[in-house]
Design a protein around this motif. Structure first.
Motif, PDB file in Angstrom:
ATOM      1  N   TRP A  14       0.877  -1.169   0.000  1.00 54.03           N
ATOM      2  CA  TRP A  14       0.000   0.000   0.000  1.00 54.03           C
ATOM      3  C   TRP A  14       0.916   1.221   0.000  1.00 54.03           C
ATOM      4  O   TRP A  14       2.136   1.066   0.148  1.00 54.03           O
ATOM      5  CB  TRP A  14      -0.973   0.018   1.203  1.00 54.03           C
ATOM      6  CG  TRP A  14      -0.349   0.225   2.545  1.00 54.03           C
ATOM      7  CD1 TRP A  14       0.298  -0.708   3.308  1.00 54.03           C
ATOM      8  CD2 TRP A  14      -0.311   1.449   3.314  1.00 54.03           C
ATOM      9  NE1 TRP A  14       0.753  -0.140   4.484  1.00 54.03           N
ATOM     10  CE2 TRP A  14       0.390   1.175   4.516  1.00 54.03           C
ATOM     11  CE3 TRP A  14      -0.799   2.738   3.102  1.00 54.03           C
ATOM     12  CZ2 TRP A  14       0.605   2.151   5.502  1.00 54.03           C
ATOM     13  CZ3 TRP A  14      -0.588   3.707   4.084  1.00 54.03           C
ATOM     14  CH2 TRP A  14       0.113   3.405   5.270  1.00 54.03           C
TER      15      TRP A  14
ATOM     16  N   GLN B  19      -1.916   7.388  -0.430  1.00 55.24           N
ATOM     17  CA  GLN B  19      -2.496   6.839  -1.666  1.00 55.24           C
ATOM     18  C   GLN B  19      -3.854   7.471  -1.946  1.00 55.24           C
ATOM     19  O   GLN B  19      -4.291   7.535  -3.103  1.00 55.24           O
ATOM     20  CB  GLN B  19      -2.619   5.306  -1.580  1.00 55.24           C
ATOM     21  CG  GLN B  19      -3.613   4.788  -0.546  1.00 55.24           C
ATOM     22  CD  GLN B  19      -3.530   3.268  -0.345  1.00 55.24           C
ATOM     23  OE1 GLN B  19      -2.587   2.630  -0.786  1.00 55.24           O
ATOM     24  NE2 GLN B  19      -4.532   2.693   0.326  1.00 55.24           N
ATOM     25  N   ALA B  20      -4.529   7.891  -0.874  1.00 57.69           N
ATOM     26  CA  ALA B  20      -5.815   8.569  -1.022  1.00 57.69           C
ATOM     27  C   ALA B  20      -5.535  10.056  -1.063  1.00 57.69           C
ATOM     28  O   ALA B  20      -5.212  10.641  -0.042  1.00 57.69           O
ATOM     29  CB  ALA B  20      -6.726   8.226   0.157  1.00 57.69           C
TER      30      ALA B  20
ATOM     31  N   LEU C 268      -4.806  11.461  -7.472  1.00 59.26           N
ATOM     32  CA  LEU C 268      -5.921  10.846  -8.213  1.00 59.26           C
ATOM     33  C   LEU C 268      -6.909  11.895  -8.729  1.00 59.26           C
ATOM     34  O   LEU C 268      -7.450  12.681  -7.947  1.00 59.26           O
ATOM     35  CB  LEU C 268      -6.681   9.859  -7.314  1.00 59.26           C
ATOM     36  CG  LEU C 268      -5.862   8.692  -6.748  1.00 59.26           C
ATOM     37  CD1 LEU C 268      -6.766   7.764  -5.954  1.00 59.26           C
ATOM     38  CD2 LEU C 268      -5.174   7.926  -7.876  1.00 59.26           C
TER      39      LEU C 268
ATOM     40  N   GLN D 191     -11.097   4.873  -3.243  1.00 62.41           N
ATOM     41  CA  GLN D 191     -10.604   5.171  -4.607  1.00 62.41           C
ATOM     42  C   GLN D 191      -9.295   4.460  -4.965  1.00 62.41           C
ATOM     43  O   GLN D 191      -9.214   3.801  -6.005  1.00 62.41           O
ATOM     44  CB  GLN D 191     -10.464   6.686  -4.791  1.00 62.41           C
ATOM     45  CG  GLN D 191     -11.810   7.374  -4.997  1.00 62.41           C
ATOM     46  CD  GLN D 191     -11.715   8.885  -5.064  1.00 62.41           C
ATOM     47  OE1 GLN D 191     -10.671   9.467  -4.732  1.00 62.41           O
ATOM     48  NE2 GLN D 191     -12.798   9.541  -5.461  1.00 62.41           N
ATOM     49  N   PRO D 192      -8.256   4.556  -4.124  1.00 62.59           N
ATOM     50  CA  PRO D 192      -6.993   3.894  -4.501  1.00 62.59           C
ATOM     51  C   PRO D 192      -7.075   2.367  -4.442  1.00 62.59           C
ATOM     52  O   PRO D 192      -6.312   1.688  -5.133  1.00 62.59           O
ATOM     53  CB  PRO D 192      -5.984   4.437  -3.471  1.00 62.59           C
ATOM     54  CG  PRO D 192      -6.813   4.900  -2.323  1.00 62.59           C
ATOM     55  CD  PRO D 192      -8.125   5.339  -2.888  1.00 62.59           C
TER      56      PRO D 192
ATOM     57  N   ARG E 161      -8.619   1.458  -7.780  1.00 65.13           N
ATOM     58  CA  ARG E 161      -7.782   1.791  -8.924  1.00 65.13           C
ATOM     59  C   ARG E 161      -6.504   0.965  -8.982  1.00 65.13           C
ATOM     60  O   ARG E 161      -6.121   0.477 -10.036  1.00 65.13           O
ATOM     61  CB  ARG E 161      -7.413   3.268  -8.869  1.00 65.13           C
ATOM     62  CG  ARG E 161      -6.628   3.748 -10.070  1.00 65.13           C
ATOM     63  CD  ARG E 161      -6.106   5.129  -9.796  1.00 65.13           C
ATOM     64  NE  ARG E 161      -6.914   6.151 -10.418  1.00 65.13           N
ATOM     65  CZ  ARG E 161      -6.657   6.682 -11.620  1.00 65.13           C
ATOM     66  NH1 ARG E 161      -5.642   6.250 -12.329  1.00 65.13           N
ATOM     67  NH2 ARG E 161      -7.400   7.642 -12.102  1.00 65.13           N
ATOM     68  N   HIS E 162      -5.834   0.821  -7.809  1.00 57.43           N
ATOM     69  CA  HIS E 162      -4.493   0.210  -7.815  1.00 57.43           C
ATOM     70  C   HIS E 162      -4.479  -1.260  -7.399  1.00 57.43           C
ATOM     71  O   HIS E 162      -3.481  -1.935  -7.607  1.00 57.43           O
ATOM     72  CB  HIS E 162      -3.556   0.952  -6.848  1.00 57.43           C
ATOM     73  CG  HIS E 162      -3.387   2.408  -7.113  1.00 57.43           C
ATOM     74  ND1 HIS E 162      -3.046   2.907  -8.344  1.00 57.43           N
ATOM     75  CD2 HIS E 162      -3.499   3.484  -6.287  1.00 57.43           C
ATOM     76  CE1 HIS E 162      -2.948   4.238  -8.261  1.00 57.43           C
ATOM     77  NE2 HIS E 162      -3.228   4.602  -7.032  1.00 57.43           N
TER      78      HIS E 162
ATOM     79  N   PRO F  93      -0.696   8.173 -11.500  1.00 57.95           N
ATOM     80  CA  PRO F  93      -1.358   7.040 -10.833  1.00 57.95           C
ATOM     81  C   PRO F  93      -1.110   5.704 -11.541  1.00 57.95           C
ATOM     82  O   PRO F  93      -1.042   4.666 -10.886  1.00 57.95           O
ATOM     83  CB  PRO F  93      -2.846   7.405 -10.868  1.00 57.95           C
ATOM     84  CG  PRO F  93      -2.910   8.842 -11.189  1.00 57.95           C
ATOM     85  CD  PRO F  93      -1.642   9.241 -11.871  1.00 57.95           C
TER      86      PRO F  93
ATOM     87  N   THR G  24      -0.109   1.914 -10.050  1.00 58.25           N
ATOM     88  CA  THR G  24      -0.817   0.663 -10.344  1.00 58.25           C
ATOM     89  C   THR G  24       0.165  -0.405 -10.833  1.00 58.25           C
ATOM     90  O   THR G  24       0.099  -1.571 -10.433  1.00 58.25           O
ATOM     91  CB  THR G  24      -1.899   0.899 -11.420  1.00 58.25           C
ATOM     92  OG1 THR G  24      -2.722   1.991 -11.012  1.00 58.25           O
ATOM     93  CG2 THR G  24      -2.751  -0.337 -11.623  1.00 58.25           C
TER      94      THR G  24
END
Ligand code: CP3
Length: 352
Positions: A32, A36-37, A41, A69-70, A73-74, A336, A340
């Motif tokens: 993680w 990240q949040a 993004l 969200q992350p 997405r990731h 971003p 990923t």
């Protein structure tokens, strides 16, 4: 013939993150990213339009959406609760704001005994929205663990005493050395506030917690031991009975890694200035390690980035447990898609 039902996905309490933090075998290294949040993004910038940072931290609909969200997405192995280290201070009435591009700014800095007396304890009733947000998130996340967090007393004290971000922490250190009695009382109060904030999150279902002592790297070992360690230990002890692994992180804390582990963590966070191999040697294998890709490498071409990620995964194998992360937070301008790709690479090269 009877067929047994398919095995259920492991619960968040048995996820790769929690297992690695406890030094248990994992199918792959969990990954993680701190911060990240947030601003890297576009979907974050969109939902934050016209909503202040502190306000967004207190709205369960936004907190839930931004935290997820992350993960969507990731495909990271953990969510970090969307909040800020100063949210509990604002919740007990400290007049502060989070200024974009600057950070937390405190209207009336805390420098005297009378200032300290204005700072009261945090009770769960101050933050019912935090409990609600964590519960909503845990329900949405299912098998993905949620990491709760709080700011450590030294880092919070620095914002309160300086009145805002500081590179040198001059007033903070002046208070620490000039009035040790007041300093310890301030940190003891902050430790209770942060401990209560962590406890709210862990009680509502967070699977792990991280204590951010972002600026502790400004201290010598002697000063950390004399002025800080006991207070961070108080925060970590506040969730000792809740069966959540505790991660203890700071920036530039290569000289403090053992002391930070001894404060009562299961995982010691390592920034990018010290290799995991050196961190392992310094800590003697007593704790799992988290880290430590230099965030700046996210801007390098893929080839050297890939090589560095592979090296970190390899170095991490020697530790009792390894959680892959950056050495500090995701820079707002990071691509971003690169994040990923890093997640997929960590999963691929660490699969066992
Ligand atoms: O993704 C996550 O990591 C979860 C959310 C999170 C935030 N702050 C959201 C945030 C976490 C874990 C934090 C912790 C935090 N806050 C720390 C410790 C981590 C670290 O970076 O060392 C510190 C020192 C703070 C104080 C703070 N709050 C700073 C320095 C800033 C940045 C100021 C700026 O604009 O450059 C903030 C604001 C903040 N906290 C943002 C976010 C997403 C940016 C606010 C925005 O989007 O406008």
């Amino acid at each position: 013939m009877t067929t047994s039902p398919p095995p259920a996905a492991a619960p968040a309490s048995d996820s790769t993150l929690v297992r690695a933090a406890r030094g248990l075998p994992v199918a792959h290294t969990p990954v993680w990213f701190m911060r990240q949040a947030g601003r890297s993004l576009p979907e974050y910038r969109k939902v934050r339009e016209g909503v202040g940072m502190l306000e967004s931290c207190r709205r369960p609909d936004l907190v839930t959406e931004i935290t997820l969200q992350p993960v969507r997405r990731h495909g990271v192995d953990a969510a970090i609760f969307f909040s800020d280290i100063v949210v509990p201070l604002a919740a007990v009435g400290v007049d502060l704001d989070i200024v974009p591009g600057v950070g937390p700014v405190v209207a009336e800095p805390v420098r005297t005994r009378a200032d300290l007396e204005r700072l009261r304890d945090l009770v769960p009733e101050d933050v019912p929205d935090i409990t609600e947000s964590v519960r909503m998130l845990v329900a949405e996340l299912g098998a993905t663990p949620l990491i709760g967090f709080a700011g450590a007393p030294f880092t919070l004290a620095s914002y309160l005493v300086e009145g805002g971000p500081s590179r040198t922490h001059e007033r903070t250190k002046a208070l620490m050395h000039g009035d040790p009695g007041l300093w310890h009382d301030l940190c003891a109060r902050l430790a209770r506030i942060s401990g209560a904030f962590l406890r709210v999150q862990a009680s509502a279902g967070a699977s792990a917690v991280q204590l951010f002592d972002s600026w502790a790297g400004a201290l010598s070992r002697a000063d950390y031991t004399r002025f800080v360690a006991e207070h961070s230990a108080t925060v970590l002890a506040a969730v000792a009975d809740l069966d959540v692994p505790r991660i203890h992180f700071g920036v530039g804390t290569g000289e403090l890694l053992t002391l930070m582990g001894e404060a009562g963590a299961e995982v010691v966070g390592v920034d990018h200035r010290v290799s995991l191999t050196d961190a392992l040697e310094r800590t003697g294998g007593r704790w799992a390690l988290q880290g430590n890709l230099d965030p700046a490498l996210l801007f390098a071409p893929w080839e050297p980035l890939e090589q560095r990620v592979r090296e970190i995964v390899e170095e991490g194998r020697a530790a009792p447990g390894h959680v892959f992360n950056l050495g500090h937070g995701v820079p707002p301008s990071a691509d971003p898609d690169v994040l990923t790709r890093v997640v997929a690479l960590v999963h691929e090269v660490s699969a066992r």
